[in-house]
Design a protein around this motif. Sequence first.
Motif, short mmCIF file in Angstrom:
data_model
loop_
_atom_site.label_atom_id
_atom_site.label_comp_id
_atom_site.label_asym_id
_atom_site.label_seq_id
_atom_site.Cartn_x
_atom_site.Cartn_y
_atom_site.Cartn_z
N GLY A 154 0.82 -1.21 0.00
CA GLY A 154 0.00 0.00 0.00
C GLY A 154 0.86 1.26 0.00
O GLY A 154 1.60 1.50 0.95
N GLU A 155 0.74 2.05 -1.06
CA GLU A 155 1.58 3.23 -1.17
C GLU A 155 1.30 4.24 -0.07
O GLU A 155 2.22 4.80 0.53
CB GLU A 155 1.39 3.88 -2.54
N ALA A 156 0.02 4.45 0.24
CA ALA A 156 -0.33 5.45 1.25
C ALA A 156 0.25 5.08 2.61
O ALA A 156 0.80 5.92 3.33
CB ALA A 156 -1.85 5.58 1.33
N ARG A 157 0.14 3.81 2.96
CA ARG A 157 0.65 3.38 4.25
C ARG A 157 2.18 3.47 4.30
O ARG A 157 2.76 3.82 5.34
CB ARG A 157 0.19 1.95 4.52
N LEU A 158 2.84 3.16 3.17
CA LEU A 158 4.29 3.28 3.12
C LEU A 158 4.73 4.73 3.27
O LEU A 158 5.70 5.03 3.96
CB LEU A 158 4.82 2.71 1.79
N ARG A 159 4.01 5.64 2.62
CA ARG A 159 4.36 7.06 2.72
C ARG A 159 4.21 7.56 4.16
O ARG A 159 5.01 8.37 4.64
CB ARG A 159 3.48 7.89 1.79
N GLU A 160 3.17 7.07 4.85
CA GLU A 160 2.94 7.53 6.22
C GLU A 160 3.99 6.94 7.17
O GLU A 160 4.51 7.66 8.04
CB GLU A 160 1.55 7.10 6.67
N ALA A 161 4.31 5.66 7.00
CA ALA A 161 5.23 5.01 7.94
C ALA A 161 6.69 5.34 7.64
O ALA A 161 7.50 5.47 8.56
CB ALA A 161 5.03 3.49 7.90
N GLY B 135 11.21 12.38 2.21
CA GLY B 135 10.89 13.14 3.42
C GLY B 135 11.80 12.76 4.57
O GLY B 135 12.74 11.98 4.43
N LYS B 136 11.53 13.30 5.75
CA LYS B 136 12.30 12.98 6.95
C LYS B 136 11.64 11.82 7.69
O LYS B 136 10.42 11.68 7.71
CB LYS B 136 12.37 14.20 7.87
N SER B 137 12.49 11.02 8.34
CA SER B 137 11.96 9.90 9.09
C SER B 137 11.26 10.40 10.33
O SER B 137 11.53 11.50 10.84
CB SER B 137 13.09 8.94 9.48
N ARG B 138 10.34 9.61 10.85
CA ARG B 138 9.56 10.01 12.01
C ARG B 138 10.46 10.05 13.25
O ARG B 138 11.26 9.17 13.49
CB ARG B 138 8.41 9.01 12.23
N THR B 139 10.31 11.10 14.06
CA THR B 139 11.13 11.28 15.26
C THR B 139 10.41 10.74 16.48
O THR B 139 9.24 10.37 16.42
CB THR B 139 11.42 12.78 15.48
N VAL B 140 11.15 10.74 17.60
CA VAL B 140 10.55 10.26 18.85
C VAL B 140 9.38 11.14 19.26
O VAL B 140 8.34 10.65 19.71
CB VAL B 140 11.62 10.25 19.97
N SER B 141 9.52 12.46 19.04
CA SER B 141 8.42 13.35 19.44
C SER B 141 7.18 13.09 18.62
O SER B 141 6.05 13.16 19.14
CB SER B 141 8.87 14.81 19.27
#
Length: 486
Positions: free
Chosen positions: A330-337, A344-350
Amino acid sequence: MPDFNSLIQKYLSGIDASKAGERAIAYEQVRSALDAAFKDDPGHPDHLGYLYDLDQAIAAAEARYRTHRTKLDDLLDPVRQLSTRAKLKFGAIAGIISLASDFIKPIIELTLPILLGSAVAGLVLFAGSRLFQGSRALLQSGAFLCSVLFVFSFGLWGMQHFIKGADAQGVVAEIVPGASQIQNALLARLSRIESNTRDTAEGVDKLNKGVATLKRETSADPRKELQNLGKNFNEQDFLQTMAMCDIRAVRLYKQAEMPVPRYKALEVLVLPENVACLDIYKADFVAIGPDICFTSDYYYSFRSMMRPVDWLQSGFKIPERKKFIEGVCGEARLREAYPELYGGKSRTVSSLETDIRRAGPLVLDEEQADAARERINQLFDRAPPATRPTPAALSSEEVRRQIIGKKINHANKTDIVYRPDGSFEGRNDRGQQTGTYQLMADGRLCMTTTSGARACYQYYREEQILKVRRNDGDSDRVIGLVSVRN
């Protein structure tokens, strides 16, 4: 002493010797050559002796030309002009050839062909010596050899028809003591060689027919067809075939119902460069579900120190493979995760903390709680707890002496070097990992990769054999044997 007869005939062969004036010039050339050889000491005794011998040879040559010459003299002149040494050499060669052809008569008849061939070749060479003055001496020598060969062959051919038994075994075998025994031994050896060669040829022919028959009989069985291609029906050969994308073999694995190993499904998903092989197994990936891209349940061994996104970054390098992965996960789920996959930037702890607060309190089962603790350990750099004590585990001091600073290999799959400065480097057939490690008080080596993944390894001895296993809150799986090199 020089052979003046041969020397004079050599000079005469290049001229019209029927003319006395030209012969005189030839004799003078021979005298000049002799004088030149003794120019530093013209009064030397040998010089005078050689001059006398030369005069005798010239006189003999002139005597032949003064007497009445016949046709026979013309024919015998080439023979007379040859030296005694040359006559003996050519006679020996002709004799050896003739006797050898007679000795192998039971195997192949060569006496008559040599007889006829030498006659024809002798006539041709003799005629050529009359036409080509410059090569007269060489052609006359060849003609003499052929004539001697003809005489020997004719004599043996005649005796083969005169001596009893010689027409089958040859003259040599019949009249030379012991020759027939040697001949029989040679024939027996050749017969065995011929028999062995024939048996080998028949065996190879039967083997080829058997292989062809076997392939025809097994063409409907995909597993046997895989064997015909040199591939075994096992997980290792399947993964190698997927990596190389041998489309024919991959189809055979699918027909033989080889499944995608679930614990390596993510690895298989990013292996082939040709998406055609992934399409063959598309139903298997869809059956596993999108979680293949978002949990650590679908890759294995030392590679578990990588995150799913690390595998996906490799898979996204080829546009067609990226599109296939998006279709499965799923492209949408991959983009979000994993926004980093799309620039983009990877998700941070905050950001994770914000998501948790928005989600509210969660009720977790035991497995989910273990996974959450592991994630917390990763975020706050805590070493995972040991799952259970290991008998005969190496102490921290033993690990420092025996493991750190050495080249370590786990189960012939992964090479690791724990450097004394607290960093490590690991390599296997899929890539390289680097990071830092901590030596715990209980002897465990707890590693943290540059991507943040953590794992602890316990080295221990079992029956004096050094082994390693995971020993942390995530796993206590035995990895296998350990080899150590300096």
